[in-house]
Design a protein around this motif. Structure first.
Motif, PDB file in Angstrom:
ATOM      1  N   SER A 109      -3.031   9.487   3.546  1.00 27.51           N
ATOM      2  CA  SER A 109      -2.907   9.627   2.088  1.00 27.51           C
ATOM      3  C   SER A 109      -2.686  11.071   1.661  1.00 27.51           C
ATOM      4  O   SER A 109      -2.240  11.329   0.536  1.00 27.51           O
ATOM      5  CB  SER A 109      -4.166   9.082   1.406  1.00 27.51           C
TER       6      SER A 109
ATOM      7  N   ASP B 239       0.820  -1.209   0.000  1.00 25.44           N
ATOM      8  CA  ASP B 239       0.000   0.000   0.000  1.00 25.44           C
ATOM      9  C   ASP B 239       0.857   1.264   0.000  1.00 25.44           C
ATOM     10  O   ASP B 239       0.466   2.286  -0.558  1.00 25.44           O
ATOM     11  CB  ASP B 239      -0.970   0.005   1.190  1.00 25.44           C
TER      12      ASP B 239
ATOM     13  N   ARG C  47       0.486   4.224  -2.845  1.00 27.04           N
ATOM     14  CA  ARG C  47       0.243   5.626  -2.520  1.00 27.04           C
ATOM     15  C   ARG C  47       1.308   6.537  -3.132  1.00 27.04           C
ATOM     16  O   ARG C  47       1.023   7.681  -3.497  1.00 27.04           O
ATOM     17  CB  ARG C  47       0.140   5.810  -1.007  1.00 27.04           C
TER      18      ARG C  47
ATOM     19  N   SER D 290      -8.444   7.150  -2.964  1.00 26.36           N
ATOM     20  CA  SER D 290      -7.699   5.889  -2.931  1.00 26.36           C
ATOM     21  C   SER D 290      -8.429   4.872  -2.062  1.00 26.36           C
ATOM     22  O   SER D 290      -8.690   5.127  -0.878  1.00 26.36           O
ATOM     23  CB  SER D 290      -6.286   6.113  -2.374  1.00 26.36           C
TER      24      SER D 290
END
Length: 233
Positions: free
Chosen positions: A65, A36, A40, A119
């Motif tokens: 994020s 992840d 990102r 996201s």
């Protein structure tokens, strides 16, 4: 513990994320085997935020994020409909303008943001088309949308292994690292029921976005879609 259903009633989904807020970032890191963080980074590159630009980060959760956009010098507004997530985010990042909002009815004026991004949250919205149209509404003409979402591996043997992991391995792993493992069963089911990459691209086009394109990350486990708001719209 609230276990949201796949009809994605907003109050159920929001309550479910409230329950997992405290350990959400850590759990995602474990379940994705650290991927992840890479995903990102790719989002940040695609958004390409510049100083003084305005970026709307939807489904921002705790604000993790949003950090790459603030580091670029942009003004970022993290927005989420889970108050539990926002409370956790305020503890960690008290300077962020964390905002409560529903992706289907955004609390912003027309033509405000240079970029809108979401996201791993679009598949949890009850009406995807309405959310895509709202994103278009609040984006400046010529501005862009970047969507990072779990998708479907393109190589059949890998796809089989991945789906086995989602429905068999993920629940026991979630029980070990999360206080609300049922939430991750829902999240796995929502990934399986999510449209293919090409269909999401068509949904973006139907919502009014132009120059829509996508690329696969990690063999299609995740897809990164991008589009632009037509000038003059």
């Amino acid at each position: 513990m609230t276990r949201a259903s796949l009809d994605k009633q907003p109050h159920e989904v929001a309550s479910m994320f409230d329950d997992v807020a405290a350990n959400y970032d850590l759990t995602n890191d474990v379940l994705s085997l650290g991927q992840d963080r890479r995903w990102r980074r790719e989002v940040a590159r695609a958004v390409d935020a510049r100083p003084a630009q305005k970026v709307l980060d939807l489904a921002a959760g705790t604000g993790t994020s949003s950090m790459p956009f603030t580091e670029s010098g942009a003004y970022v507004v993290p927005c989420d409909f889970s108050l539990g997530m926002l409370r956790q985010g305020k503890k960690r990042h008290p300077w962020l303008p964390l905002t409560a909002g529903d992706a289907m009815r955004l609390p912003f004026r027309d033509d405000v943001f240079d970029a809108v991004t979401i996201s791993f949250g679009l598949r949890n919205v009850q009406d995807t088309g309405a959310a895509l149209r709202e994103m278009l509404r609040v984006t400046k003409p010529g501005g862009r949308v970047v969507i990072c979402e779990f998708s479907h591996p393109v190589w059949a043997p890998f796809r089989t292994v991945y789906e086995e992991y989602l429905m068999r391995a993920l629940p026991p792993v979630a029980r070990a690292v999360s206080s609300s493992p049922d939430a991750y069963v829902y999240l796995a089911e929502s990934i399986q029921s999510w449209p293919e990459q090409a269909e999401l691209a068509r949904m973006l086009q139907r919502a009014g976005w132009s120059k829509v394109a996508w690329r696969n990350l990690t063999g299609g486990i995740v897809a990164l879609h991008r589009g632009f708001k037509p000038v003059g719209r």
